[in-house]
Design a protein around this motif. Structure first.
Motif, PDB file in Angstrom:
ATOM      1  N   ASP A  54     -10.204  -0.776  -9.732  1.00 24.43           N
ATOM      2  CA  ASP A  54      -9.955  -0.944  -8.529  1.00 24.43           C
ATOM      3  C   ASP A  54     -11.348  -1.643  -7.734  1.00 24.43           C
ATOM      4  O   ASP A  54     -11.264  -2.224  -6.725  1.00 24.43           O
ATOM      5  N   ALA A  76      -3.334  -7.738  -4.370  1.00 26.32           N
ATOM      6  CA  ALA A  76      -4.027  -6.392  -3.810  1.00 26.32           C
ATOM      7  C   ALA A  76      -5.135  -6.669  -2.956  1.00 26.32           C
ATOM      8  O   ALA A  76      -5.883  -5.817  -2.559  1.00 26.32           O
ATOM      9  N   GLY A  77      -5.345  -7.884  -2.628  1.00 23.40           N
ATOM     10  CA  GLY A  77      -6.615  -8.354  -1.651  1.00 23.40           C
ATOM     11  C   GLY A  77      -7.709  -8.450  -2.358  1.00 23.40           C
ATOM     12  O   GLY A  77      -8.952  -8.854  -1.636  1.00 23.40           O
ATOM     13  N   THR A  78      -7.883  -8.471  -3.645  1.00 22.78           N
ATOM     14  CA  THR A  78      -9.308  -9.015  -4.412  1.00 22.78           C
ATOM     15  C   THR A  78      -9.386 -10.200  -3.852  1.00 22.78           C
ATOM     16  O   THR A  78     -10.758 -10.550  -3.943  1.00 22.78           O
ATOM     17  N   ARG A 107       0.834  -1.272  -0.043  1.00 20.17           N
ATOM     18  CA  ARG A 107       0.144   0.134   0.175  1.00 20.17           C
ATOM     19  C   ARG A 107       0.690   1.321  -0.129  1.00 20.17           C
ATOM     20  O   ARG A 107       0.450   2.286  -0.621  1.00 20.17           O
ATOM     21  N   SER A 132      -9.992  -3.807  -4.894  1.00 21.43           N
ATOM     22  CA  SER A 132      -8.536  -4.178  -4.908  1.00 21.43           C
ATOM     23  C   SER A 132      -7.922  -2.811  -3.820  1.00 21.43           C
ATOM     24  O   SER A 132      -8.477  -1.900  -3.849  1.00 21.43           O
ATOM     25  N   ALA A 133      -7.000  -3.131  -3.178  1.00 23.31           N
ATOM     26  CA  ALA A 133      -6.452  -2.087  -2.286  1.00 23.31           C
ATOM     27  C   ALA A 133      -5.662  -1.383  -2.921  1.00 23.31           C
ATOM     28  O   ALA A 133      -5.152  -0.182  -2.327  1.00 23.31           O
TER      29      ALA A 133
END
Length: 317
Positions: free
Chosen positions: A241, A105-107, A85, A227-228
Motif C-alpha cells: 500500500d 485505490a487512488g495511487t 474503502r 494506495s487507499a
C-alpha cells in the motif's frame, strides 16, 4: 461477506467493450473521454468500433482495458453507492490490471494510468524483435512441474514462468526456440495440453528487461501516491500500500511471474468470500472458481451487470 475487487488483463479485450456503459451512464462516458484526452487519441472509438487487429495491439489494449474497468467502477460508485474503502477489503489486477486496481485505490489518476500503460505497452512490444520471443500455455500441470519444464527447455536461452493462473494453467515465456522446446517437453511428460499462444511479444520473462528499465524511469517521474486500500501485488502475492513498494512491484512485474493463483489463495485465506471482477470479460472469475471454489464471483462490465450488482447489494448477497 468480505469482498475483493479484481481487474482483468490483456486477452479480455473485445470490440464493443464499454460502449453500452458509455451510452447508459455519463460516469462511464467521462472516464473514456478522460483517457482519450490523456492519450491524445480517440481510443474509445477504437474500443467501440474496432478494428479488432488495432485494438489488440499491446499499446492500445492495455490502456483500453484499464479504461473499461475504471468506467465500470465509476458507474458502481454513481449508481450503486459503492465506496471501495468500506466495500472492499482488497484489490488485485492481473498483469496490466494491477494498474487498474491501483487507479481504483487512488495511487494513480485515470489519466496517469492511461499514459503509463501506453508507455508500458510500447516498451514491452519494443523489447524483443518480432519472431524472437514466444509464449505457451500449459494446461493440466502443477506450477512446480511447469517450472521444471521451463528450466529444462531453456538450454542457455530464456524460458520463464510468466503466469501461474491457477487451476492447472501455467504460461511460459521466453526465446522462441526455448518455448518450442518447452512445448515438446511438456507433451512428452504427459501434460494435458501445451500450445503456443498468438502473442506479439514474450511478456513477463527476462527478455523484458529493457521494458522494465523504461517503466522504472517512467514511474520515477509519475505521480504515485500510497494506495487507499491494500492491493495484492502480482510479484509478491501479498498486499502492498505504500508508493515505494508499489513502484518496486510494478517494475518487477514486467519481467516477473504473475502469481495469480497465490494471490487469489492469499485473499481467500484472509477471509475474502466474494470476488467482483470489474471490466471486460469473465476470465478472472473463471480462474477464481478453480482456485477458491467456495468463493462467490460477480462480473461488472455492462449496464445489466451493474443492475445485478445493485440487486445483489440490496439483498445482502
Amino acid at each position: 461477506m468480505t469482498t475483493a475487487f479484481i481487474f482483468p488483463g490483456q486477452g479480455s479485450q473485445a470490440v464493443g467493450m464499454g460502449r453500452a456503459l458509455a451510452d447508459a451512464h455519463p460516469a462511464a462516458a467521462r472516464v473514456f473521454a478522460e483517457v482519450d484526452d490523456a492519450l491524445g487519441q480517440p481510443l474509445s472509438r477504437l474500443m467501440f468500433d474496432g478494428p479488432e487487429a488495432e485494438l489488440t495491439l499491446t499499446s492500445n489494449a492495455q490502456p483500453a482495458l484499464m479504461a473499461v474497468s475504471l468506467a465500470a467502477l465509476r458507474v458502481l460508485e454513481a449508481e450503486a453507492g459503492l465506496d471501495l474503502r468500506s466495500g472492499a477489503s482488497y484489490l488485485a489486477g492481473h498483469s496490466l490490471g494491477e494498474y487498474s486496481a491501483l487507479a481504483a485505490a487512488g495511487t494513480f489518476s485515470v489519466a496517469e494510468a492511461a499514459r503509463l500503460l501506453r508507455l508500458r505497452g510500447d516498451a514491452m512490444q519494443a523489447a524483443v524483435p518480432v519472431g524472437q520471443g514466444a509464449m505457451a500455455a500449459l494446461i493440466g500441470v502443477e506450477p512446480e512441474a511447469a517450472a521444471a519444464i521451463a528450466a529444462d527447455a531453456a538450454a542457455g536461452e530464456v524460458c520463464d514462468v510468466a503466469n501461474d493462473n491457477g487451476g492447472g494453467q501455467v504460461v511460459l515465456s521466453g526465446s522462441a526456440a526455448a518455448v518450442d522446446r518447452a512445448v515438446a517437453i511438456a507433451k512428452a511428460r504427459g501434460v494435458k495440453r501445451a500450445v503456443l499462444l498468438a502473442v506479439s511479444a514474450p511478456f513477463h520473462c527476462a527478455l523484458m528487461r529493457p521494458a522494465a528499465d523504461a517503466m522504472a524511469e517512467a514511474l520515477d517521474a509519475a505521480e504515485v501516491a500510497d494506495s487507499a486500500l491494500p492491493v495484492v501485488a502480482n510479484v509478491l502475492a501479498r498486499p502492498v500500500d505504500t508508493a515505494g513498494e508499489i513502484v518496486g512491484c510494478l517494475v518487477g512485474q514486467v519481467c516477473g511471474t504473475v502469481r495469480w493463483r497465490e494471490s487469489i489463495a492469499w485473499m481467500a485465506g484472509a477471509g475474502v468470500t466474494r470476488f467482483v471482477e470489474v471490466g471486460s470479460g469473465k476470465v478472472l472469475s473463471g480462474l477464481v472458481k478453480r482456485i477458491a471454489p467456495a468463493a462467490a464471483t460477480l462480473n461488472v462490465g455492462t449496464p445489466d451487470d451493474v443492475a445485478r450488482f445493485i440487486e445483489a447489494a440490496a439483498s445482502g448477497a
